[in-house]
Design a protein around this motif. Structure first.
Motif, mmCIF file in Angstrom:
data_model
loop_
_atom_site.group_PDB
_atom_site.id
_atom_site.type_symbol
_atom_site.label_atom_id
_atom_site.label_comp_id
_atom_site.label_asym_id
_atom_site.label_seq_id
_atom_site.Cartn_x
_atom_site.Cartn_y
_atom_site.Cartn_z
ATOM 1 N N GLY A 81 0.816 12.788 -8.976
ATOM 2 C CA GLY A 81 0.273 14.096 -8.612
ATOM 3 C C GLY A 81 1.327 15.182 -8.683
ATOM 4 O O GLY A 81 1.050 16.297 -9.164
ATOM 5 N N GLU A 82 2.530 14.887 -8.236
ATOM 6 C CA GLU A 82 3.617 15.868 -8.299
ATOM 7 C C GLU A 82 3.944 16.241 -9.747
ATOM 8 O O GLU A 82 4.181 17.406 -10.055
ATOM 9 N N ILE A 83 3.944 15.255 -10.624
ATOM 10 C CA ILE A 83 4.248 15.513 -12.032
ATOM 11 C C ILE A 83 3.177 16.394 -12.656
ATOM 12 O O ILE A 83 3.480 17.364 -13.356
ATOM 13 N N VAL A 84 1.910 16.085 -12.380
ATOM 14 C CA VAL A 84 0.817 16.885 -12.927
ATOM 15 C C VAL A 84 0.864 18.300 -12.353
ATOM 16 O O VAL A 84 0.696 19.282 -13.091
ATOM 17 N N LEU A 85 1.134 18.434 -11.059
ATOM 18 C CA LEU A 85 1.241 19.755 -10.443
ATOM 19 C C LEU A 85 2.385 20.545 -11.057
ATOM 20 O O LEU A 85 2.240 21.733 -11.367
ATOM 21 N N ASP A 86 3.517 19.904 -11.268
ATOM 22 C CA ASP A 86 4.660 20.567 -11.887
ATOM 23 C C ASP A 86 4.295 21.095 -13.271
ATOM 24 O O ASP A 86 4.619 22.233 -13.618
ATOM 25 N N GLN A 87 3.620 20.278 -14.052
ATOM 26 C CA GLN A 87 3.204 20.709 -15.388
ATOM 27 C C GLN A 87 2.234 21.882 -15.304
ATOM 28 O O GLN A 87 2.317 22.826 -16.085
ATOM 29 N N HIS A 88 1.315 21.828 -14.351
ATOM 30 C CA HIS A 88 0.349 22.913 -14.185
ATOM 31 C C HIS A 88 1.056 24.218 -13.830
ATOM 32 O O HIS A 88 0.784 25.266 -14.420
ATOM 33 N N LEU A 89 1.988 24.139 -12.892
ATOM 34 C CA LEU A 89 2.706 25.346 -12.479
ATOM 35 C C LEU A 89 3.562 25.904 -13.615
ATOM 36 O O LEU A 89 3.589 27.120 -13.837
ATOM 37 N N ASN A 90 4.236 25.029 -14.338
ATOM 38 C CA ASN A 90 5.154 25.482 -15.378
ATOM 39 C C ASN A 90 4.486 25.835 -16.700
ATOM 40 O O ASN A 90 5.134 26.445 -17.553
ATOM 41 N N ARG A 91 3.248 25.475 -16.846
ATOM 42 C CA ARG A 91 2.553 25.824 -18.094
ATOM 43 C C ARG A 91 1.386 26.759 -17.813
ATOM 44 O O ARG A 91 1.412 27.921 -18.182
ATOM 45 N N CYS A 92 0.356 26.249 -17.182
ATOM 46 C CA CYS A 92 -0.877 27.023 -16.995
ATOM 47 C C CYS A 92 -0.660 28.259 -16.120
ATOM 48 O O CYS A 92 -1.068 29.366 -16.486
ATOM 49 N N VAL A 93 -0.025 28.060 -14.978
ATOM 50 C CA VAL A 93 0.171 29.185 -14.063
ATOM 51 C C VAL A 93 1.157 30.182 -14.665
ATOM 52 O O VAL A 93 0.918 31.393 -14.628
ATOM 53 N N ARG A 94 2.237 29.691 -15.234
ATOM 54 C CA ARG A 94 3.219 30.593 -15.856
ATOM 55 C C ARG A 94 2.556 31.430 -16.953
ATOM 56 O O ARG A 94 2.773 32.640 -17.034
ATOM 57 N N GLU A 95 1.755 30.806 -17.787
ATOM 58 C CA GLU A 95 1.073 31.517 -18.868
ATOM 59 C C GLU A 95 0.161 32.618 -18.310
ATOM 60 O O GLU A 95 0.162 33.740 -18.812
ATOM 61 N N ALA A 96 -0.585 32.295 -17.257
ATOM 62 C CA ALA A 96 -1.464 33.298 -16.647
ATOM 63 C C ALA A 96 -0.656 34.443 -16.053
ATOM 64 O O ALA A 96 -1.055 35.607 -16.142
ATOM 65 N N MET A 97 0.488 34.117 -15.452
ATOM 66 C CA MET A 97 1.313 35.162 -14.839
ATOM 67 C C MET A 97 1.945 36.062 -15.900
ATOM 68 O O MET A 97 2.112 37.260 -15.693
ATOM 69 N N GLU A 98 2.292 35.491 -17.035
ATOM 70 C CA GLU A 98 2.975 36.264 -18.074
ATOM 71 C C GLU A 98 2.026 37.052 -18.970
ATOM 72 O O GLU A 98 2.360 38.146 -19.409
ATOM 73 N N SER A 99 0.853 36.504 -19.243
ATOM 74 C CA SER A 99 0.005 37.180 -20.228
ATOM 75 C C SER A 99 -1.437 37.367 -19.803
ATOM 76 O O SER A 99 -2.216 37.935 -20.554
ATOM 77 N N LEU A 124 0.826 -1.209 0.000
ATOM 78 C CA LEU A 124 0.000 0.000 0.000
ATOM 79 C C LEU A 124 0.860 1.259 0.000
ATOM 80 O O LEU A 124 0.552 2.229 -0.686
ATOM 81 N N SER A 125 1.912 1.243 0.768
ATOM 82 C CA SER A 125 2.810 2.388 0.830
ATOM 83 C C SER A 125 3.448 2.647 -0.532
ATOM 84 O O SER A 125 3.566 3.803 -0.962
ATOM 85 N N ALA A 126 3.851 1.591 -1.210
ATOM 86 C CA ALA A 126 4.447 1.738 -2.539
ATOM 87 C C ALA A 126 3.442 2.326 -3.519
ATOM 88 O O ALA A 126 3.764 3.243 -4.289
ATOM 89 N N ALA A 127 2.211 1.847 -3.489
ATOM 90 C CA ALA A 127 1.178 2.344 -4.399
ATOM 91 C C ALA A 127 0.838 3.798 -4.084
ATOM 92 O O ALA A 127 0.694 4.628 -4.998
ATOM 93 N N THR A 128 0.739 4.121 -2.814
ATOM 94 C CA THR A 128 0.432 5.493 -2.410
ATOM 95 C C THR A 128 1.549 6.434 -2.839
ATOM 96 O O THR A 128 1.295 7.525 -3.353
ATOM 97 N N GLY A 129 2.788 6.026 -2.642
ATOM 98 C CA GLY A 129 3.929 6.844 -3.058
ATOM 99 C C GLY A 129 3.954 7.061 -4.557
ATOM 100 O O GLY A 129 4.219 8.176 -5.035
ATOM 101 N N ALA A 130 3.658 6.018 -5.312
ATOM 102 C CA ALA A 130 3.646 6.135 -6.767
ATOM 103 C C ALA A 130 2.528 7.066 -7.227
ATOM 104 O O ALA A 130 2.726 7.890 -8.130
ATOM 105 N N LEU A 131 1.373 6.975 -6.606
ATOM 106 C CA LEU A 131 0.263 7.852 -6.959
ATOM 107 C C LEU A 131 0.575 9.298 -6.589
ATOM 108 O O LEU A 131 0.282 10.226 -7.350
ATOM 109 N N HIS A 132 1.228 9.473 -5.464
ATOM 110 C CA HIS A 132 1.644 10.818 -5.054
ATOM 111 C C HIS A 132 2.618 11.410 -6.075
ATOM 112 O O HIS A 132 2.543 12.590 -6.405
ATOM 113 N N ARG A 133 3.509 10.583 -6.587
ATOM 114 C CA ARG A 133 4.469 11.059 -7.597
ATOM 115 C C ARG A 133 3.755 11.503 -8.872
ATOM 116 O O ARG A 133 4.137 12.496 -9.486
#
Length: 92
Positions: free
Chosen positions: A52-70, A41-50
């Protein structure tokens, strides 16, 4: 937005996570040792959390950055509010 390659990689990760969760189900049905189940369970939870981190990173570096810049002031504030909501949710 995620690129086609990123989507493919995340889909592969999620397939592996699905396999881990299925293994947990089988372990529970087979009355396997609780500590072994918890480790899986810990392994599965950690993998799922990862994922989420990847999706959050993409959101911050694309969607949020775009909103901040333009984006307008309202768009920038909306993105900041959205990010704060996400951080509050993940903090738990």
């Amino acid at each position: 937005m995620l690129s086609a390659d990123e989507k493919k990689k995340l889909a592969h990760r999620l397939s592996r996570i699905n396999g881990q969760v299925e293994a947990v189900r089988r372990m529970i049905e087979a009355d396997e040792y609780c500590v072994d189940i918890l480790m899986q369970l810990s392994a599965a939870t950690g993998a799922l959390h990862r994922v989420g981190e990847i999706v959050l990173d993409q959101h911050l570096n694309r969607c949020v950055r775009e909103a901040m810049e333009s984006g307008s002031d309202a768009e920038r504030q909306a993105k900041l509010d959205e990010v704060m909501t996400i951080f509050r949710k993940y903090r738990k």
